[in-house]
Design a protein around this motif. Sequence first.
Motif, PDB file in Angstrom:
ATOM      1  N   TYR A  33       0.838  -1.201   0.000  1.00 26.81           N
ATOM      2  CA  TYR A  33       0.000   0.000   0.000  1.00 26.81           C
ATOM      3  C   TYR A  33       0.874   1.252   0.000  1.00 26.81           C
ATOM      4  CZ  TYR A  33      -4.805  -1.763   0.986  1.00 26.81           C
ATOM      5  OH  TYR A  33      -6.058  -2.329   0.919  1.00 26.81           O
ATOM      6  N   LEU A  79     -14.436   5.327  -3.700  1.00 27.62           N
ATOM      7  CA  LEU A  79     -14.009   3.941  -3.513  1.00 27.62           C
ATOM      8  C   LEU A  79     -15.209   3.016  -3.348  1.00 27.62           C
ATOM      9  CD1 LEU A  79     -10.936   4.477  -1.144  1.00 27.62           C
ATOM     10  CD2 LEU A  79     -10.909   3.983  -3.602  1.00 27.62           C
ATOM     11  N   THR A  92     -14.234   1.117   2.966  1.00 26.40           N
ATOM     12  CA  THR A  92     -13.289   1.829   3.825  1.00 26.40           C
ATOM     13  C   THR A  92     -14.064   2.383   5.009  1.00 26.40           C
ATOM     14  OG1 THR A  92     -13.624   3.905   2.626  1.00 26.40           O
ATOM     15  CG2 THR A  92     -11.806   2.481   1.887  1.00 26.40           C
ATOM     16  N   LEU A 135      -8.084   1.525   5.065  1.00 27.05           N
ATOM     17  CA  LEU A 135      -8.235   0.766   3.824  1.00 27.05           C
ATOM     18  C   LEU A 135      -8.396  -0.718   4.144  1.00 27.05           C
ATOM     19  CD1 LEU A 135      -5.481   2.477   1.626  1.00 27.05           C
ATOM     20  CD2 LEU A 135      -7.876   3.152   1.954  1.00 27.05           C
ATOM     21  N   VAL A 179      -7.128  -1.343  -5.212  1.00 23.31           N
ATOM     22  CA  VAL A 179      -7.462  -0.265  -4.272  1.00 23.31           C
ATOM     23  C   VAL A 179      -6.589   0.955  -4.535  1.00 23.31           C
ATOM     24  CG1 VAL A 179      -7.447   0.449  -1.843  1.00 23.31           C
ATOM     25  CG2 VAL A 179      -8.306  -1.824  -2.464  1.00 23.31           C
ATOM     26  N   THR A 180      -5.292   0.748  -4.670  1.00 24.63           N
ATOM     27  CA  THR A 180      -4.389   1.887  -4.850  1.00 24.63           C
ATOM     28  C   THR A 180      -4.586   2.538  -6.227  1.00 24.63           C
ATOM     29  OG1 THR A 180      -2.627   0.347  -5.501  1.00 24.63           O
ATOM     30  CG2 THR A 180      -2.681   1.063  -3.212  1.00 24.63           C
ATOM     31  N   ILE A 230      -7.514   4.838  -5.810  1.00 27.12           N
ATOM     32  CA  ILE A 230      -7.153   6.064  -5.094  1.00 27.12           C
ATOM     33  C   ILE A 230      -6.399   7.006  -6.014  1.00 27.12           C
ATOM     34  CG2 ILE A 230      -5.760   7.002  -3.200  1.00 27.12           C
ATOM     35  CD1 ILE A 230      -6.372   4.377  -1.665  1.00 27.12           C
TER      36      ILE A 230
END
Length: 373
Positions: free
Chosen positions: A265, A304, A311, A348, A362-363, A366
Amino acid sequence: MNQITFQIPLENLTRQYERIRAEVEPAVLQVLASGKYILGPTVQAFEQEFAALCQTNYALGISNGTEALHLALLACNIGAGDEVITVPNTYAATVFAITYTGATPVFVDVDSITFNMDIEQVKKKITPRTRAILPVHMYGQMVPMDALMEVANQHGIWVIEDAAHAHGAEYQGKRAGSWGHIGCFSFYPTKVLGACGDGGAVTTNDPQLYDRLKVLRYMGQHVKYVNEIVGYQQRLDELQAAILRVKLRYLDEWINARQRWAKLYSERLKGLPVITPQEVGEVRHTYYLYTIRAQHRDALMAFLSQHGISTAPIYPNLVPYQPAYQELGLKPGAFPVADAHLGEILCLPMFPELTEQEVVYVTDAIREFYHRR
């Protein structure tokens, strides 16, 4: 990322269960067949194993983490007229446990990097009524316990560790729960070490505290039906102990996995307007939660969610501002650092069974959010 290709929860206990069900189910059935469900050999075995994990002489299984804190405070004879120093950004249970005893919680602000208790602020809040300090090892990183114990020892004050986030965490090579006079743990299912229901534990190296905790845990008695003091019914049961014994064997592996995902992450979030967790000092951070500080936090959460990513801001409110503590007269702005974090913190997805593909997803989401702004 126009289509949702993943549904990624904040935590996922189903994956964990599928991994260990071949060991958990026989362990549970063995307890059921034994007919011994309360304070039997399985709880005793777990207590010995958990004490070894925590590098302490003693551990006691308790019904939940809140009662672990409550009984720990009572074991130190904390009560009405006393003050206990803790932090405002914890779960309410930390503070409720103080209130249950009749003592008054006194709050100190936190470190801007670690989210943990600011030791310099503790020094300023000690009064003749201060009887205990209750540090909380937030998100899996320990408070600098050497400095805290030095302050406490100078003033003859008890230290009770809230290690609900910190099973297996270390500071300077010593485990959470072994630094203070008593360590308190929760085994809520989503914890780094979680039961399949409620559970908790206390740890200590002091035989007198151990004896008092044992008496408080079960009806104030050494001998059944001889009630020496007003005690409680706050025991860990055999079924949860059986499950925890299985999970304990995987704890180091699971912590290593959490650390791996945390590292990934942090690497993939570089260059974005977020502040990633920082490990400060000689620590073993267990990453119960991977908590960032993010610009435009609420909009990021919504984005998200639209992409199937769960989250949460943990915790979304400071305890001293809650209705239950209005009589303390504390208003927003009383704790500048903790207050500033409220609109930024975001946890997260974090659990050992995550996959690299999910962390990348996920990243990437973002990164896309910030590139659109």
